[in-house]
Scaffold this active site. Sequence first.
Site, short mmCIF file in Angstrom:
data_model
loop_
_atom_site.label_atom_id
_atom_site.label_comp_id
_atom_site.label_asym_id
_atom_site.label_seq_id
_atom_site.Cartn_x
_atom_site.Cartn_y
_atom_site.Cartn_z
N GLY A 198 0.83 -1.20 0.00
CA GLY A 198 0.00 0.00 0.00
C GLY A 198 0.86 1.24 0.00
N SER A 199 0.23 2.40 0.09
CA SER A 199 1.00 3.63 0.04
C SER A 199 0.09 4.83 0.21
CB SER A 199 1.73 3.79 -1.31
OG SER A 199 1.62 2.65 -2.12
N ASN A 200 0.68 5.92 0.73
CA ASN A 200 0.12 7.26 0.62
C ASN A 200 1.08 8.06 -0.25
OD1 ASN A 200 -1.83 6.63 2.70
ND2 ASN A 200 -0.24 7.04 4.21
#
Length: 814
Positions: A198-200
């Site tokens: 995942g990531s922001n």
Amino acid sequence: MLRLLALLVAVFNLAACKDKVEIRYTEFNVPHITASSYFGLGYGSGYAQAEENLCTLAEQIVKLKGEKSRYFGPGQQHTNVLSDFGYKILDYPSQAAHYYPQLPTDSSDLLHGYVAGFNARLAELNPASYPSPCQDAAWVGPLSVTDLLAYHLDLAALASSRNLLLPMALAQPPQAANSQQLAPTLNAEQILTKRGLGSNGWALGADKTAAGRGALLANPHFPWDGELRFFQQQLTIPGELDVTGVTLIGLPAVLIGFNQHLGWTHTVSQSKQFTFYQLELDPDNPLRYRYGNEHRDLSSQQLAVDVRLPDGSLQRVERTFYRSHYGPMLDLSLLAEGLGWTAQSAISYRDANAGNFRMLQQWLAIGKASNSSELFDALAQHQGIPWVNTLVTENNGDVHYIDASQVPRLHPAAEAYWQQASQSPALAALWLGGDGAVLLPGSEPVFEWQDSGQTLDYGLVPLQDAPQLSRRDYVFNANSSHWLVNPAQPLQGYSLLYGPERSELSPRSRYNGQLINSPQLMGADQRFSAAELRQVFNRNESLFSGDMRQQLVQHCQANPVYVDAASGQSTNLQGVCQALANWDGRYNLNSRGAHVMREFLAAFRSADHAALIPQLYAEPFSAEDPLNTPAGLAITADPQQDRALLALSQAARRLQAAAIAPDTQLSDIQYLIKAEGQAPIAMPGGYSFEGLFNMAEGGQLSRSSSDLANNVTGIARPDSPLLMHLLDGQPREAYTLNSGSSFVMVLEFTEHGPDAKMLHAYSQAHDPASVHFSDQTRLFSQQRWQPMHFTKTDVQQHTQRVLRFSLQRPEQAN
């Protein structure tokens, strides 16, 4: 005399043709590699990565060759045997040999250089002096270029074929009935989704930054162990390339980072990189399937793996495997009975990243780009981005978003079919609100991928039709779809295979959208400075820290004792209620009571992208207010029937049984144990379903395929994120972590050029014996940002050691 002069000239020319490499190591053993050629640059990267991660890559090559069982045994539930068969079905080494001649010269030179550098470091060691994870291991050996390119093919398929290795290896026609002998436990999230990655990502432009130029907040969420850890490096060929950031082991490039003009990050896309196909079989022959008005035969191949037995001997296991014209056959019956191989139907799949050998040349071209036009030209030319969104900021203050991942292009009739079918109860469990997979009828040609003639691989969406947006304020993504990368300009009308539009976001995506528009975080000028961007990460607040917590506190204060209507059991809620009232709303190390909110929300978890079920909320989701809905705490008139009070009472009983007080400090119960026998390192942050920016999760089914994993986690339970593990020989329940925020970077373009600071959750080394195994991890724990040295002067001022090589390039062979 003339002969002597000619000899001197020849010697001079030979020396001039040698590849010059210099590696300057700054704090934490971060290599800054300067070379006179791409071969030399690759050499420096391969050598530096092998210093700290030799075992990591060597093990991956064993895996790709289908030899894990030979060296590590069959594995729990025969997972090594199944992995070996899966990789032999895919046969990446043969694919790599096929694609190798198509590599551009610079990429080919980089690969050859990396292999030479890696092997040079290996040659300096003997088996007894290998890093501790592979000390004296017989399976460690020199790399070849096709080994390395094969590994790139595997990384390209991280969100597709890698998901499907076990179902691929289990697939047998019904009369064989022998797949059950090797039946493992299959995890639906592992197979159907990209969870665990995942990531922001925020790209901020001139209208959103205090400096009036571009800025970037990069926050990928990756496993904290194994081969998917990020490695920091700077790569420089004077006058040609100067880029710094992080990469994955085995890639002599920068995947997330910046150069003098651009900064970029990636977030894991919600787009689909594969489609399942359900085949209608010939009732008289399960090895034939209908396709339109004809029947086709499944092709077959016989494969064998050697399995090490407890006495050290090898046993050969042979099986026959099948594929349709889409790709290999699958057995998903352990997920759902209707997805097995029966006399009536069977499942096959097609992978959009099959044959994507272009990742290295793609990121090399991005690193060389001096403006967004060159970067977008690079995306169009190489088409190598595998499964991520791309967010870019420029020094002139423009920002850009594009989902340039490899996505199937469906016929409008097939799109319409899945739009409706995915909402049916049977297939909703596959689709998971957009996080899951697509299942299409495989016997009708209309469901084939449709080629546009504009992509390097057949049947994919061309770049100009992908979701993209350029602005002067901001774009962001946190693994929900492309729809709201900027709420002021929604992206709509794209293929459903990029993810749903006008659909509920995840709590983390909603919170990202709120934070990037928060007047409190931006200060008086209503623009972000670099310091304020770092504080976005450091605050460790959550979506539910404010109104939801206050409503829950008021509700439990009015109902301090909960009596279960079914059992008559009563629970005193005063302790957990007081802890929530006193909680500072953050997930910092010194925060008290955060775990009470976590355990409360755990009762409402959902497998869908929304992460939490609608019954938690008083107000439902509205596509007209997507960042702020659903909202409010659902409360019923009868306390005994109240779902919130029930969830809180269950949380109180769980914590009491685990001997965890409601007001316990987070640092005492949330930590990373990097390796067996090492002291826990307390870590801030929280779980994605809690709506946090800074993710720190435990119990993740890791996307790493490494058997050399060090992190100690524990035994999971179905009703809580708590894990049971041993600490100092004693059983204990806590939040033992193994995944989350990994490399975190805040970049700001100033009048003097790029200026960046970073955090690195798991440090540079995979070897517990290395001094660089946890040096940055401890700084990450304290959220102490460190500078990223970029300019030549800055690097020289912080140099701790230097290596120099003068290379005579060997004859290139794959």
